[in-house]
Design a protein around this motif. Structure first.
Motif, mmCIF file in Angstrom:
data_model
loop_
_atom_site.group_PDB
_atom_site.id
_atom_site.type_symbol
_atom_site.label_atom_id
_atom_site.label_comp_id
_atom_site.label_asym_id
_atom_site.label_seq_id
_atom_site.Cartn_x
_atom_site.Cartn_y
_atom_site.Cartn_z
ATOM 1 N N ILE A 58 -1.068 62.102 110.364
ATOM 2 C CA ILE A 58 -0.032 61.761 109.384
ATOM 3 C C ILE A 58 0.805 60.588 109.891
ATOM 4 C CG2 ILE A 58 2.062 62.620 108.253
ATOM 5 C CD1 ILE A 58 0.598 65.391 108.183
ATOM 6 N N PHE A 59 1.155 60.597 111.190
ATOM 7 C CA PHE A 59 1.878 59.464 111.774
ATOM 8 C C PHE A 59 1.049 58.187 111.694
ATOM 9 C CE2 PHE A 59 5.286 61.310 114.840
ATOM 10 C CZ PHE A 59 5.938 61.868 113.760
ATOM 11 N N PHE A 60 -0.258 58.307 111.926
ATOM 12 C CA PHE A 60 -1.119 57.132 111.839
ATOM 13 C C PHE A 60 -1.118 56.569 110.410
ATOM 14 C CE2 PHE A 60 -5.347 55.661 110.505
ATOM 15 C CZ PHE A 60 -5.323 54.423 111.115
ATOM 16 N N VAL A 61 -1.228 57.445 109.416
ATOM 17 C CA VAL A 61 -1.210 56.985 108.020
ATOM 18 C C VAL A 61 0.143 56.352 107.690
ATOM 19 C CG1 VAL A 61 -1.331 57.757 105.613
ATOM 20 C CG2 VAL A 61 -2.995 58.589 107.280
ATOM 21 N N MET A 62 1.216 56.926 108.224
ATOM 22 C CA MET A 62 2.535 56.317 108.026
ATOM 23 C C MET A 62 2.592 54.931 108.673
ATOM 24 S SD MET A 62 4.992 59.655 108.454
ATOM 25 C CE MET A 62 6.506 58.747 108.411
ATOM 26 N N ALA A 63 1.986 54.793 109.860
ATOM 27 C CA ALA A 63 1.936 53.483 110.522
ATOM 28 C C ALA A 63 1.157 52.486 109.669
ATOM 29 C CB ALA A 63 1.306 53.606 111.905
ATOM 30 N N LEU A 64 0.042 52.938 109.105
ATOM 31 C CA LEU A 64 -0.772 52.073 108.261
ATOM 32 C C LEU A 64 0.018 51.591 107.043
ATOM 33 C CD1 LEU A 64 -3.439 50.847 107.199
ATOM 34 C CD2 LEU A 64 -3.991 53.091 106.297
ATOM 35 N N TRP A 65 0.646 52.504 106.317
ATOM 36 C CA TRP A 65 1.390 52.112 105.116
ATOM 37 C C TRP A 65 2.627 51.290 105.450
ATOM 38 C CZ3 TRP A 65 -0.531 51.640 100.626
ATOM 39 C CH2 TRP A 65 -1.613 52.416 100.248
ATOM 40 N N THR A 66 3.294 51.627 106.532
ATOM 41 C CA THR A 66 4.472 50.850 106.927
ATOM 42 C C THR A 66 4.060 49.431 107.311
ATOM 43 O OG1 THR A 66 5.479 52.886 107.724
ATOM 44 C CG2 THR A 66 6.519 50.840 108.403
ATOM 45 N N THR A 67 2.903 49.294 107.947
ATOM 46 C CA THR A 67 2.403 47.960 108.300
ATOM 47 C C THR A 67 2.067 47.164 107.046
ATOM 48 O OG1 THR A 67 1.497 48.862 110.354
ATOM 49 C CG2 THR A 67 0.716 46.704 109.700
ATOM 50 N N VAL A 68 1.460 47.812 106.072
ATOM 51 C CA VAL A 68 1.137 47.120 104.813
ATOM 52 C C VAL A 68 2.417 46.655 104.121
ATOM 53 C CG1 VAL A 68 0.190 47.445 102.491
ATOM 54 C CG2 VAL A 68 -1.075 48.282 104.471
ATOM 55 N N ILE A 69 3.407 47.538 104.037
ATOM 56 C CA ILE A 69 4.676 47.160 103.402
ATOM 57 C C ILE A 69 5.367 46.051 104.190
ATOM 58 C CG2 ILE A 69 6.988 48.021 102.812
ATOM 59 C CD1 ILE A 69 5.562 50.752 102.245
ATOM 60 N N SER A 70 5.324 46.139 105.518
ATOM 61 C CA SER A 70 5.908 45.091 106.366
ATOM 62 C C SER A 70 5.226 43.758 106.115
ATOM 63 C CB SER A 70 5.752 45.449 107.850
ATOM 64 O OG SER A 70 6.323 46.679 108.132
ATOM 65 N N GLU A 71 3.916 43.808 105.970
ATOM 66 C CA GLU A 71 3.164 42.581 105.717
ATOM 67 C C GLU A 71 3.537 41.982 104.367
ATOM 68 O OE1 GLU A 71 0.719 39.413 106.379
ATOM 69 O OE2 GLU A 71 1.440 40.909 107.797
ATOM 70 N N LEU A 72 3.801 42.815 103.387
ATOM 71 C CA LEU A 72 4.247 42.301 102.089
ATOM 72 C C LEU A 72 5.588 41.574 102.221
ATOM 73 C CD1 LEU A 72 3.280 45.268 99.754
ATOM 74 C CD2 LEU A 72 2.145 43.045 99.943
ATOM 75 N N PHE A 73 6.505 42.162 102.986
ATOM 76 C CA PHE A 73 7.775 41.481 103.230
ATOM 77 C C PHE A 73 7.564 40.198 104.020
ATOM 78 C CE2 PHE A 73 9.837 45.613 102.323
ATOM 79 C CZ PHE A 73 10.816 45.159 101.449
ATOM 80 N N ALA A 74 6.695 40.245 105.034
ATOM 81 C CA ALA A 74 6.447 39.059 105.858
ATOM 82 C C ALA A 74 5.793 37.959 105.025
ATOM 83 C CB ALA A 74 5.543 39.406 107.046
ATOM 84 N N SER A 75 4.911 38.311 104.123
ATOM 85 C CA SER A 75 4.268 37.299 103.273
ATOM 86 C C SER A 75 5.282 36.646 102.353
ATOM 87 C CB SER A 75 3.147 37.936 102.450
ATOM 88 O OG SER A 75 2.136 38.389 103.302
#
Length: 167
Positions: A143-160
């Motif tokens: 579950i933590f790994f999936v949270m890391a995955l989604w948080t990274t995707v959202i972070s990438e959207l902000f970074a883009s």
């Protein structure tokens, strides 16, 4: 440094913490049949009928070894992204590099998410690829790994959004 960069950096840091925590704990797959079994990528723990828990480093099947390497590489990329975002305080020219390294982290985490369930067919679990038996369930590490995955995707959207050209 604008607000989107700060938000992106904070989310990347949170994703890094989630990913490292998921690797540190042996709770990727858990079951309570015949005792308490906790299978992880770096450690497996067994507790048989109220005896002390025994933990050991597992001999990983290729699917879970590739998953471990992908999560580890994703952690390195996310950490590098956080450092690059912090460096962008003094030098704005590194911001595009942070975006691309973050994107590579998303790719590594997505690969790990797709490859990990193939390992459900291993002897300790007895399932089939992508089919976990009813007596087993995913644990808090996954579950933590999936949270890391989604948080990274959202972070990438902000970074883009931060890295768009300014005309």
């Amino acid at each position: 440094m604008d607000k989107l960069t700060i938000i992106s950096g904070a989310l990347f840091l949170a994703a890094d913490i989630f990913a490292v925590a998921s690797l540190a704990m042996p709770d990727w797959i858990v079951t309570e049949v015949g005792g308490d079994t906790r299978l992880g990528l770096m450690q497996t723990c067994l507790t048989l009928h109220n005896r002390p828990s025994t933990c050991y480093t597992p001999s990983l099947r290729p699917e879970w070894l590739v998953t471990l390497v992908c999560v580890f590489c994703g952690c390195i990329c996310v950490t590098t992204t956080v450092v690059l975002i912090l460096t962008s305080i003094w030098d704005r020219t590194v911001t595009p590099y942070a975006k691309w390294v973050g994107f590579v982290a998303v790719i590594f985490f997505c690969l790990a998410a797709v490859i990990f369930p193939i390992g459900f067919s291993q002897e300790e679990i007895g399932g089939a690829p992508y089919q976990l038996p009813n007596s087993y369930q995913v644990g808090i590490s996954y579950i933590f790994f999936v949270m890391a995955l989604w948080t990274t995707v959202i972070s990438e959207l902000f970074a883009s959004k931060v890295c768009l050209p300014h005309f």
